[in-house]
Design a protein around this motif. Structure first.
Motif, short mmCIF file in Angstrom:
data_model
loop_
_atom_site.label_atom_id
_atom_site.label_comp_id
_atom_site.label_asym_id
_atom_site.label_seq_id
_atom_site.Cartn_x
_atom_site.Cartn_y
_atom_site.Cartn_z
N LEU A 45 0.78 -1.24 0.03
CA LEU A 45 -0.14 0.17 -0.25
C LEU A 45 0.85 1.28 -0.13
O LEU A 45 0.39 2.41 -0.84
CB LEU A 45 -0.83 -0.15 1.35
N PHE A 46 1.85 1.08 0.78
CA PHE A 46 2.52 2.62 0.77
C PHE A 46 3.66 2.79 -0.23
O PHE A 46 3.75 3.63 -0.66
CB PHE A 46 3.38 2.53 2.42
N GLU A 47 3.71 1.45 -1.11
CA GLU A 47 4.35 1.40 -2.16
C GLU A 47 4.06 2.49 -2.98
O GLU A 47 4.82 3.41 -3.93
CB GLU A 47 5.04 0.40 -2.21
N TYR A 48 2.59 1.98 -3.15
CA TYR A 48 1.91 2.17 -4.08
C TYR A 48 1.44 3.97 -4.19
O TYR A 48 1.58 4.85 -4.87
CB TYR A 48 0.66 1.53 -4.26
N LEU A 49 1.27 4.21 -2.70
CA LEU A 49 1.30 5.66 -2.13
C LEU A 49 2.56 6.43 -2.08
O LEU A 49 1.82 7.80 -2.31
CB LEU A 49 0.50 5.50 -0.59
N ASN A 50 3.31 6.20 -2.37
CA ASN A 50 4.52 6.68 -2.96
C ASN A 50 4.53 7.40 -4.49
O ASN A 50 5.19 7.72 -4.53
CB ASN A 50 6.16 6.46 -2.39
N LYS A 51 3.93 6.30 -5.11
CA LYS A 51 3.88 6.35 -6.91
C LYS A 51 2.63 8.27 -7.12
O LYS A 51 2.53 8.68 -8.18
CB LYS A 51 4.35 5.63 -7.34
N GLN A 52 2.34 8.08 -6.22
CA GLN A 52 0.93 8.87 -6.83
C GLN A 52 0.94 10.58 -6.33
O GLN A 52 2.38 10.66 -5.28
CB GLN A 52 -0.64 8.94 -5.36
N THR A 53 0.73 11.63 -6.77
CA THR A 53 0.89 13.11 -6.59
C THR A 53 -0.36 14.10 -6.29
O THR A 53 -0.13 15.16 -6.34
CB THR A 53 1.25 13.36 -8.22
N ILE A 61 -7.02 5.83 -2.68
CA ILE A 61 -6.32 4.56 -2.51
C ILE A 61 -6.70 3.83 -0.98
O ILE A 61 -6.63 2.76 -1.70
CB ILE A 61 -4.72 4.62 -3.10
N PHE A 62 -6.52 4.71 -0.21
CA PHE A 62 -6.59 4.04 1.48
C PHE A 62 -7.75 3.30 1.44
O PHE A 62 -8.15 2.09 2.31
CB PHE A 62 -5.95 5.04 1.91
N GLN A 63 -8.77 4.42 0.74
CA GLN A 63 -10.02 3.47 1.34
C GLN A 63 -10.45 2.05 0.47
O GLN A 63 -11.13 1.47 1.42
CB GLN A 63 -10.88 4.95 1.32
N ASP A 64 -10.30 2.02 -0.73
CA ASP A 64 -10.01 0.49 -1.77
C ASP A 64 -9.57 -0.17 -0.64
O ASP A 64 -10.11 -1.22 -0.61
CB ASP A 64 -9.53 1.32 -2.71
N TYR A 65 -8.45 0.24 -0.78
CA TYR A 65 -7.58 -1.01 0.56
C TYR A 65 -7.98 -1.52 1.73
O TYR A 65 -8.35 -2.37 1.73
CB TYR A 65 -5.98 -0.43 0.70
N MET A 66 -8.63 -1.01 2.14
CA MET A 66 -9.02 -0.56 3.43
C MET A 66 -10.83 -1.43 3.14
O MET A 66 -11.50 -2.34 3.85
CB MET A 66 -9.22 0.54 4.26
N TYR A 67 -11.28 -1.30 1.92
CA TYR A 67 -11.90 -1.75 1.62
C TYR A 67 -12.11 -3.72 1.38
O TYR A 67 -12.57 -4.02 2.12
CB TYR A 67 -12.92 -1.60 0.88
N ASP A 68 -11.04 -3.53 0.30
CA ASP A 68 -10.45 -4.58 -0.51
C ASP A 68 -9.70 -6.30 1.45
O ASP A 68 -10.54 -7.00 1.27
CB ASP A 68 -9.21 -4.51 -0.89
#
Length: 268
Positions: A45-53, A61-68
């Motif tokens: 999750l945090f690696e993917y977040l690091n790519k976002q601007t 993304i965080f809320q989708d992750y928490m849902y999944d």
């Protein structure tokens, strides 16, 4: 027995002694805080977040992750033609929503229990002032925070991720260079039990283990005759209004803050 709010657990998950974390010295000179193992357990999750601007994309993304992972939205609807009760599934969103309604309800006890577990701080208030382990109010708090209804979905792990996402978000987007945020809280009285130091123009107050603030004095004035202005360390923010795209606390620009001893200015 002395007031239990003066004490805390001898261990926590942040690697800083509880009495230090709660102190005025720490709140004025904060150090980075992390809940042990949380970012490592969700490294993808945090690696993917690091790519976002985009801040908005990160919230989604965080809320989708928490849902999944936890199914944090409402349970899926029953198939057509079927009826029956839905299984209650607790989530960080439910806790945020119910905290906004009443921080002294059972969900509030779970939230304070998470702070106690991770940061080591005992609550000083839940329905009534908590001054001893040997009274009915402490027993009631323990019963509510440990009720199995609210622990059927790894709720503490959800809150760990919420806190770490909040801190990641601050580091990357919101206030990357700031150490403090000026926040406000409305109160009807300055209870003497909360006053640690009263000399001089400012006061030092001990706040509950988890406490609500707002960034708007006009909103704080709706909750009491006195407005308290506090410099809150960024590392003690658990949640704030712009963190997530979907939540229930937008109306009051609310911030959820880890408590302790804070220097405050009283604005009349």
């Amino acid at each position: 027995m002395p007031d239990i709010s003066r004490y805390g657990h001898s261990t926590n998950l942040i690697g800083i002694a509880t009495h230090c974390l709660a102190s005025q010295v720490f709140n004025e000179n904060p150090l980075p805080l992390h809940i042990a193992g949380t970012r490592e357990s969700a490294s993808g999750l945090f690696e993917y977040l690091n790519k976002q601007t985009s801040r908005l994309d990160c919230g989604r993304i965080f809320q989708d992750y928490m849902y999944d992972v936890f199914g944090c939205e409402a349970d899926p609807a029953l198939p057509a033609g079927r009826s029956g009760p839905h299984r209650y599934r607790n989530s960080y969103l439910r806790l945020i929503q119910d905290w906004g309604l009443d921080s002294n309800n059972a969900q509030g006890a779970v939230f304070k229990g998470w702070v106690e577990s991770r940061f080591g701080l005992f609550p000083s208030y839940h329905k009534q002032r908590l001054t001893s382990f040997n009274n009915v109010y402490w027993t009631s708090y323990i019963a509510e925070k440990m009720h199995s209804r609210y622990h059927n979905n790894c709720i503490y792990m959800q809150l760990d991720l919420l806190y770490e996402f909040c801190q990641w978000f601050i580091e990357h987007f919101h206030y990357p260079a700031a150490r403090h945020k000026t926040l406000f809280r409305g109160v009807n009285s300055l209870a003497e039990d909360d006053i640690i130091q009263a000399a001089g123009p400012d006061k030092v107050l001990r706040f509950n283990s988890l406490v609500s603030f707002t960034d708007r004095p006009s909103i704080a004035s709706e909750f009491g005759s006195y407005i308290l202005a506090v410099e809150v360390p960024m590392v003690k923010l658990v949640f704030f209004n712009d963190l997530l795209p979907h939540h229930a606390l937008r109306g009051e620009s609310e911030y959820l803050v880890i408590g302790g001893d804070y220097r405050v200015k009283v604005l009349l």
